[in-house]
Design a protein around this motif. Structure first.
Motif, PDB file in Angstrom:
ATOM      1  N   ARG A 178      15.510  -8.258   4.716  1.00 35.00           N
ATOM      2  CA  ARG A 178      15.240  -9.003   3.471  1.00 35.00           C
ATOM      3  C   ARG A 178      13.936  -8.505   2.862  1.00 35.00           C
ATOM      4  O   ARG A 178      12.971  -8.249   3.583  1.00 35.00           O
ATOM      5  N   VAL A 179      13.907  -8.373   1.547  1.00 32.08           N
ATOM      6  CA  VAL A 179      12.692  -7.973   0.824  1.00 32.08           C
ATOM      7  C   VAL A 179      12.232  -9.136  -0.042  1.00 32.08           C
ATOM      8  O   VAL A 179      13.018  -9.701  -0.815  1.00 32.08           O
ATOM      9  N   TYR A 180      10.950  -9.503   0.105  1.00 31.74           N
ATOM     10  CA  TYR A 180      10.336 -10.597  -0.651  1.00 31.74           C
ATOM     11  C   TYR A 180       9.243 -10.068  -1.582  1.00 31.74           C
ATOM     12  O   TYR A 180       8.569  -9.077  -1.241  1.00 31.74           O
ATOM     13  N   PRO A 181       9.000 -10.764  -2.698  1.00 28.45           N
ATOM     14  CA  PRO A 181       7.769 -10.493  -3.449  1.00 28.45           C
ATOM     15  C   PRO A 181       6.584 -11.125  -2.729  1.00 28.45           C
ATOM     16  O   PRO A 181       6.748 -12.089  -1.979  1.00 28.45           O
ATOM     17  N   LEU A 182       5.398 -10.595  -2.929  1.00 24.90           N
ATOM     18  CA  LEU A 182       4.184 -11.118  -2.305  1.00 24.90           C
ATOM     19  C   LEU A 182       3.181 -11.566  -3.356  1.00 24.90           C
ATOM     20  O   LEU A 182       3.377 -11.370  -4.559  1.00 24.90           O
ATOM     21  N   GLN A 183       2.094 -12.140  -2.842  1.00 27.26           N
ATOM     22  CA  GLN A 183       0.973 -12.612  -3.662  1.00 27.26           C
ATOM     23  C   GLN A 183       1.472 -13.647  -4.661  1.00 27.26           C
ATOM     24  O   GLN A 183       2.172 -14.583  -4.291  1.00 27.26           O
ATOM     25  N   GLU A 184       1.125 -13.483  -5.924  1.00 28.68           N
ATOM     26  CA  GLU A 184       1.494 -14.485  -6.922  1.00 28.68           C
ATOM     27  C   GLU A 184       2.825 -14.172  -7.598  1.00 28.68           C
ATOM     28  O   GLU A 184       3.240 -14.885  -8.524  1.00 28.68           O
ATOM     29  N   GLN A 185       3.466 -13.107  -7.152  1.00 30.53           N
ATOM     30  CA  GLN A 185       4.729 -12.718  -7.787  1.00 30.53           C
ATOM     31  C   GLN A 185       5.852 -13.652  -7.325  1.00 30.53           C
ATOM     32  O   GLN A 185       6.078 -13.814  -6.127  1.00 30.53           O
ATOM     33  N   ARG A 186       6.549 -14.256  -8.273  1.00 28.57           N
ATOM     34  CA  ARG A 186       7.665 -15.122  -7.924  1.00 28.57           C
ATOM     35  C   ARG A 186       8.950 -14.337  -7.712  1.00 28.57           C
ATOM     36  O   ARG A 186       9.806 -14.728  -6.930  1.00 28.57           O
ATOM     37  N   PHE A 187       9.065 -13.210  -8.447  1.00 29.59           N
ATOM     38  CA  PHE A 187      10.316 -12.461  -8.413  1.00 29.59           C
ATOM     39  C   PHE A 187      10.049 -11.001  -8.082  1.00 29.59           C
ATOM     40  O   PHE A 187       8.954 -10.474  -8.316  1.00 29.59           O
ATOM     41  N   LEU A 188      11.077 -10.366  -7.547  1.00 26.30           N
ATOM     42  CA  LEU A 188      10.991  -8.936  -7.276  1.00 26.30           C
ATOM     43  C   LEU A 188      11.102  -8.143  -8.573  1.00 26.30           C
ATOM     44  O   LEU A 188      11.748  -8.598  -9.527  1.00 26.30           O
ATOM     45  N   PRO A 189      10.484  -6.961  -8.629  1.00 22.86           N
ATOM     46  CA  PRO A 189      10.682  -6.112  -9.802  1.00 22.86           C
ATOM     47  C   PRO A 189      12.161  -5.764  -9.960  1.00 22.86           C
ATOM     48  O   PRO A 189      12.841  -5.450  -8.976  1.00 22.86           O
ATOM     49  N   ALA A 190      12.660  -5.829 -11.173  1.00 18.68           N
ATOM     50  CA  ALA A 190      14.060  -5.474 -11.423  1.00 18.68           C
ATOM     51  C   ALA A 190      14.296  -4.019 -11.012  1.00 18.68           C
ATOM     52  O   ALA A 190      13.440  -3.155 -11.210  1.00 18.68           O
ATOM     53  N   MET A 226       0.818  -1.209   0.000  1.00 21.30           N
ATOM     54  CA  MET A 226       0.000   0.000   0.000  1.00 21.30           C
ATOM     55  C   MET A 226       0.855   1.264   0.000  1.00 21.30           C
ATOM     56  O   MET A 226       0.435   2.316  -0.454  1.00 21.30           O
ATOM     57  N   GLN A 227       2.069   1.160   0.535  1.00 18.55           N
ATOM     58  CA  GLN A 227       2.938   2.335   0.627  1.00 18.55           C
ATOM     59  C   GLN A 227       3.889   2.457  -0.556  1.00 18.55           C
ATOM     60  O   GLN A 227       4.489   3.511  -0.761  1.00 18.55           O
ATOM     61  N   LEU A 228       4.037   1.393  -1.326  1.00 18.59           N
ATOM     62  CA  LEU A 228       4.996   1.383  -2.432  1.00 18.59           C
ATOM     63  C   LEU A 228       4.273   1.303  -3.774  1.00 18.59           C
ATOM     64  O   LEU A 228       4.545   0.431  -4.596  1.00 18.59           O
ATOM     65  N   ALA A 229       3.336   2.219  -3.956  1.00 19.81           N
ATOM     66  CA  ALA A 229       2.594   2.335  -5.221  1.00 19.81           C
ATOM     67  C   ALA A 229       1.943   1.020  -5.634  1.00 19.81           C
ATOM     68  O   ALA A 229       1.866   0.688  -6.821  1.00 19.81           O
ATOM     69  N   GLY A 230       1.510   0.231  -4.636  1.00 14.29           N
ATOM     70  CA  GLY A 230       0.805  -1.013  -4.932  1.00 14.29           C
ATOM     71  C   GLY A 230       1.689  -2.177  -5.302  1.00 14.29           C
ATOM     72  O   GLY A 230       1.198  -3.270  -5.604  1.00 14.29           O
ATOM     73  N   VAL A 231       3.004  -2.010  -5.287  1.00  9.58           N
ATOM     74  CA  VAL A 231       3.915  -3.108  -5.636  1.00  9.58           C
ATOM     75  C   VAL A 231       3.885  -4.135  -4.501  1.00  9.58           C
ATOM     76  O   VAL A 231       4.164  -3.797  -3.350  1.00  9.58           O
ATOM     77  N   PRO A 232       3.541  -5.392  -4.784  1.00 10.78           N
ATOM     78  CA  PRO A 232       3.369  -6.387  -3.715  1.00 10.78           C
ATOM     79  C   PRO A 232       4.701  -6.930  -3.208  1.00 10.78           C
ATOM     80  O   PRO A 232       5.211  -7.933  -3.699  1.00 10.78           O
ATOM     81  N   VAL A 233       5.274  -6.267  -2.209  1.00 13.51           N
ATOM     82  CA  VAL A 233       6.518  -6.737  -1.603  1.00 13.51           C
ATOM     83  C   VAL A 233       6.397  -6.623  -0.088  1.00 13.51           C
ATOM     84  O   VAL A 233       5.592  -5.847   0.436  1.00 13.51           O
ATOM     85  N   ALA A 234       7.218  -7.393   0.608  1.00 10.80           N
ATOM     86  CA  ALA A 234       7.258  -7.365   2.079  1.00 10.80           C
ATOM     87  C   ALA A 234       8.691  -7.160   2.531  1.00 10.80           C
ATOM     88  O   ALA A 234       9.636  -7.657   1.907  1.00 10.80           O
ATOM     89  N   LEU A 235       8.831  -6.426   3.626  1.00 13.76           N
ATOM     90  CA  LEU A 235      10.136  -6.264   4.281  1.00 13.76           C
ATOM     91  C   LEU A 235      10.158  -7.157   5.509  1.00 13.76           C
ATOM     92  O   LEU A 235       9.264  -7.078   6.352  1.00 13.76           O
ATOM     93  N   MET A 236      11.164  -8.014   5.598  1.00 16.34           N
ATOM     94  CA  MET A 236      11.338  -8.870   6.767  1.00 16.34           C
ATOM     95  C   MET A 236      12.577  -8.416   7.536  1.00 16.34           C
ATOM     96  O   MET A 236      13.613  -8.117   6.932  1.00 16.34           O
ATOM     97  N   ILE A 237      12.442  -8.357   8.864  1.00 14.68           N
ATOM     98  CA  ILE A 237      13.576  -8.048   9.736  1.00 14.68           C
ATOM     99  C   ILE A 237      13.717  -9.192  10.735  1.00 14.68           C
ATOM    100  O   ILE A 237      12.732  -9.627  11.326  1.00 14.68           O
ATOM    101  N   ALA A 238      14.941  -9.663  10.918  1.00 16.82           N
ATOM    102  CA  ALA A 238      15.230 -10.661  11.943  1.00 16.82           C
ATOM    103  C   ALA A 238      16.347 -10.134  12.829  1.00 16.82           C
ATOM    104  O   ALA A 238      17.302  -9.518  12.338  1.00 16.82           O
TER     105      ALA A 238
END
Length: 418
Positions: free
Chosen positions: A351-363, A325-337
């Motif tokens: 780490r940044v992951y793609p979300l939903q049905e996206q297999r890869f992050l946008p280039a 919702m904050q990144l122009a609708g691009v489905p990604v998640a930020l993970m912190i450990a």
């Protein structure tokens, strides 16, 4: 090394009449102060560092006895703060910034505070605490403190070094008032100068995650990324029935690790038995996690434990946030450990992951690390067909940093404190 500085003589009778609180210094305090002060060549700097380090130990012990914590690791403070005659700024006690004044700041029954320690956003503190170290008595005296809002209301005079001068009786000598401020007052009640850059930041304190305290926006990784296969599947095949890493599969990793350690001359547990129980696997992994000096191995073991026993207390804590919702609708998640290390430091994985049905992050999607002042620490850029990007680093208690995820003109920044 000298055993007594001139400032130790100042107003001792006056201090005793006030019945000020004293803090016993332990033999290990003197040993550590001697060890750390040896890092400096000049004898005057060594003595100055020696007194300051003892004052820090005294403050830390005094706070600890009252169930308060000095978040800074003394051995990792910037050297210029230790050897200069200036107070030690940017100490952190909970959400309070504390400035420590010591023997070197006492001049002619007054304390001297550099102007920048009061007016600069980089150095100003909520509370200014004066501790005098009495080396021969093997103790320190908490002479008093003053709040920033009280300090700026004083009619302060500056000297030729642009230091403000404050008479000692203007300090609050009642240590119980200092405790009340630190325990029950909101830091927001003491307005201090702030950089425009950090004024509106909301800092996520990662060490509270280790106490299972989370803000609502940070979700369990299993909930947000539950449909994504584990990272470690790149190295091992998953159990076809459960699609998880079985003890038999993880044993391959343990054997590989053992072979590497044998080459380094280190002795590891016997893994010759044909099968290992889940408990034995977990025990072996935790042993590696708590003893290895290799950061890459540490994170590999953490990844394995996340898959076979995600609730194990040795694995630290990880959380993720949906940035779509904050990144122009691009489905990604930020993970912190965050993972505690044996030396009281912390390993951090972003780490940044793609979300939903996206297999890869946008280039060209970028993960950028920033320090407290907004200066770039690192930048990782996604390539074609990257299914995640990441960066690992080590941090100390009290460290602040920001993580920025950006794509084209859209940017999301999250701020963290250890």
């Amino acid at each position: 090394m000298n055993t007594r500085s001139d400032s130790e003589q100042i107003n001792r009778q006056y201090y005793r009449q006030l019945q000020l609180e004293t803090i016993d210094l332990e033999p290990e305090d003197f040993q550590q102060a001697t060890l750390l002060s040896r890092n400096f060549d000049d004898e005057a700097q060594k003595w100055q560092a020696y007194l300051k380090i003892l004052a820090l130990f005294a403050l830390k012990r005094w706070l600890s006895d009252r169930h308060l914590t000095l978040d800074n690791q003394i051995e990792y403070l910037p050297p210029h703060q230790i050897i200069s005659s200036e107070p030690i700024s940017n100490l952190q006690v909970g959400e309070f910034k504390v400035c420590l004044l010591t023997n070197e700041n006492i001049v002619n029954e007054r304390i001297e505070i550099p102007e920048k320690m009061i007016n600069s956003p980089d150095f100003a503190a909520h509370l200014y605490v004066l501790i005098q170290v009495l080396v021969e008595e093997e103790e320190a005296t908490l002479i008093g403190f003053i709040r920033h809002d009280k300090l700026i209301n004083q009619s302060l005079q500056t000297n030729e070094r642009e230091n403000y001068k404050l008479s000692l009786p203007e300090l609050n000598s009642d240590s119980s008032h200092l405790i009340l401020n630190l325990k029950y007052l909101s830091p927001a009640a003491i307005k201090i100068p702030e950089n425009a850059l950090v004024e509106s930041k909301s800092w996520e304190k990662l060490t509270t995650w280790l106490e299972h305290t989370f803000t609502e926006t940070w979700q369990p990784v299993e909930e947000l990324l539950g449909n994504r296969k584990p990272i470690m599947q790149m190295a091992f095949s998953l159990d076809k029935t459960t699609e998880k890493l079985s003890p038999k599969v993880v044993k391959k990793f343990l054997k590989q690790f053992q072979m590497t350690q044998k080459q380094r001359g280190k002795i590891q547990p016997d893994l010759s038995q044909p099968e290992l129980s889940e408990t034995e696997v977990n025990t072996a992994l935790v042993n590696i996690l708590q003893t290895t000096e290799d950061e890459e191995t540490r994170w590999q073991v953490a990844e394995l434990l996340w898959e076979i026993d995600p609730s194990h207390p040795a694995t630290g804590v990880r959380r993720a946030i949906d940035l779509g919702m904050q990144l122009a609708g691009v489905p990604v998640a930020l993970m912190i450990a965050i993972l505690p290390k044996p030396n009281q430091r912390f390993a951090v994985l972003s780490r940044v992951y793609p979300l939903q049905e996206q297999r890869f992050l946008p280039a060209n999607l970028k993960l950028i690390g920033l320090d407290e002042m907004g200066e770039s620490l690192f930048e990782i850029r996604a390539r074609e067909r990257d299914d995640y990007i990441q960066f690992k680093f080590t941090a100390d208690p009290g460290d602040r940093f920001s993580l920025q995820v950006s794509l084209n003109s859209a940017t999301v920044t999250k701020h963290f404190i250890i």
